[in-house]
Design a protein around this motif. Structure first.
Motif, PDB file in Angstrom:
ATOM      1  N   LEU A   1       4.053  -2.772   4.708  1.00 30.15           N
ATOM      2  CA  LEU A   1       2.684  -2.919   4.596  1.00 30.15           C
ATOM      3  C   LEU A   1       2.622  -4.058   3.513  1.00 30.15           C
ATOM      4  O   LEU A   1       3.345  -4.180   2.524  1.00 30.15           O
ATOM      5  N   LYS A   2       1.342  -4.483   3.548  1.00 30.09           N
ATOM      6  CA  LYS A   2       1.072  -5.660   2.437  1.00 30.09           C
ATOM      7  C   LYS A   2       0.969  -4.575   1.243  1.00 30.09           C
ATOM      8  O   LYS A   2       0.528  -3.455   1.379  1.00 30.09           O
ATOM      9  N   ASP A   3       1.048  -5.225   0.054  1.00 27.25           N
ATOM     10  CA  ASP A   3       0.790  -4.486  -1.257  1.00 27.25           C
ATOM     11  C   ASP A   3      -0.406  -4.001  -1.351  1.00 27.25           C
ATOM     12  O   ASP A   3      -1.326  -4.611  -0.926  1.00 27.25           O
TER      13      ASP A   3
ATOM     14  N   MET B   1       0.766  -1.199   0.291  1.00 26.61           N
ATOM     15  CA  MET B   1      -0.128   0.033   0.099  1.00 26.61           C
ATOM     16  C   MET B   1       0.883   1.487  -0.115  1.00 26.61           C
ATOM     17  O   MET B   1       1.770   1.084   0.863  1.00 26.61           O
ATOM     18  N   ASP B   2       0.419   2.218  -0.847  1.00 30.80           N
ATOM     19  CA  ASP B   2       1.241   3.453  -0.743  1.00 30.80           C
ATOM     20  C   ASP B   2       0.563   4.630   0.018  1.00 30.80           C
ATOM     21  O   ASP B   2      -0.589   4.500   0.307  1.00 30.80           O
ATOM     22  N   LEU B   3       1.395   5.460   0.499  1.00 32.59           N
ATOM     23  CA  LEU B   3       0.902   6.536   1.262  1.00 32.59           C
ATOM     24  C   LEU B   3       0.021   7.370   0.334  1.00 32.59           C
ATOM     25  O   LEU B   3       0.210   7.795  -0.829  1.00 32.59           O
ATOM     26  N   THR B   4      -1.140   7.611   1.043  1.00 27.25           N
ATOM     27  CA  THR B   4      -2.262   8.400   0.148  1.00 27.25           C
ATOM     28  C   THR B   4      -2.458   9.786   0.775  1.00 27.25           C
ATOM     29  O   THR B   4      -2.815  10.810  -0.071  1.00 27.25           O
TER      30      THR B   4
ATOM     31  N   THR C   1       5.971   1.912   4.515  1.00 25.22           N
ATOM     32  CA  THR C   1       5.344   1.336   3.381  1.00 25.22           C
ATOM     33  C   THR C   1       5.863  -0.056   3.164  1.00 25.22           C
ATOM     34  O   THR C   1       5.072  -0.863   2.635  1.00 25.22           O
ATOM     35  N   THR C   2       7.153  -0.224   3.048  1.00 23.92           N
ATOM     36  CA  THR C   2       7.862  -1.495   2.537  1.00 23.92           C
ATOM     37  C   THR C   2       7.207  -2.619   3.353  1.00 23.92           C
ATOM     38  O   THR C   2       7.167  -3.714   3.007  1.00 23.92           O
TER      39      THR C   2
END
Lengths: 114, 114
Positions: free
Chosen positions: A112-114, A1-4, A109-110
């Motif tokens: 976290l799950k994708d 997951m990316d930072l939103t 982020t790394t």
């Protein structure tokens, strides 16, 4: 997951908070030229927009928003020099977090799950 | 007015948020060795503490908290390596804001009333 999104809230003294809602409202007032139009843009009631404006004007040495109520074309509002400075400091602080904090944000982020 | 607290919330993907509440809960679990004791320390219901733990364990590749329910002495819990890393990244990011953002925070503070 990316930072939103990143939300930064600053608490001062006993009970004043400056965060993304007030910053966005300042920005909307600068863009719209009126508190009611800025409130509509942010899907915020007129009353709430005014309450936030009054809280900001009361907390800072100089008012952040200069407004005229009523009149034939309805009231107008604009940021004062202090309002523009406060907004600029807050946006710069957000940029500092993204830039200087990039390694820590990437680290999280790394993990976290994708 | 001086800065009394800084709250940083990071939003990832569609709906995962990591912020001061989850960071403090991780820290309390590490200190207390149990989710229920950590929840009590944070004046949070047992149910809410578990919900936060489950949300964190589901969002990250590896669980952040390793827990055993029940048993003669009640359940115990500890941070995993991933849990310790996540907490460290978040605390480091808070420090980055205070340090790299000091000039902007001072700028804001100076504009506030005393």
């Amino acid at each position: 997951m990316d930072l939103t999104r990143l939300r930064l809230r600053l608490y001062f003294g006993e009970d004043f908070m400056f965060g993304p809602g007030k910053a966005d409202l300042l920005e909307a007032i600068a863009a719209e030229g009126s508190i009611s139009a800025a409130g509509r843009k942010m899907k915020m009631s007129y009353k709430r927009a005014w309450m936030l404006v009054e809280a900001m004007n009361a907390a800072f040495r100089d008012p952040l928003i200069d407004s005229t109520r009523g009149g034939p074309q309805g009231g107008g509002a604009r940021l004062t020099e202090a309002g523009a400075q406060v907004l600029a400091h807050y946006r710069a602080l957000e940029a500092v977090v993204s830039d200087a904090g990039a390694a820590q944000i990437d680290g999280l982020t790394t993990l976290l799950k994708d």
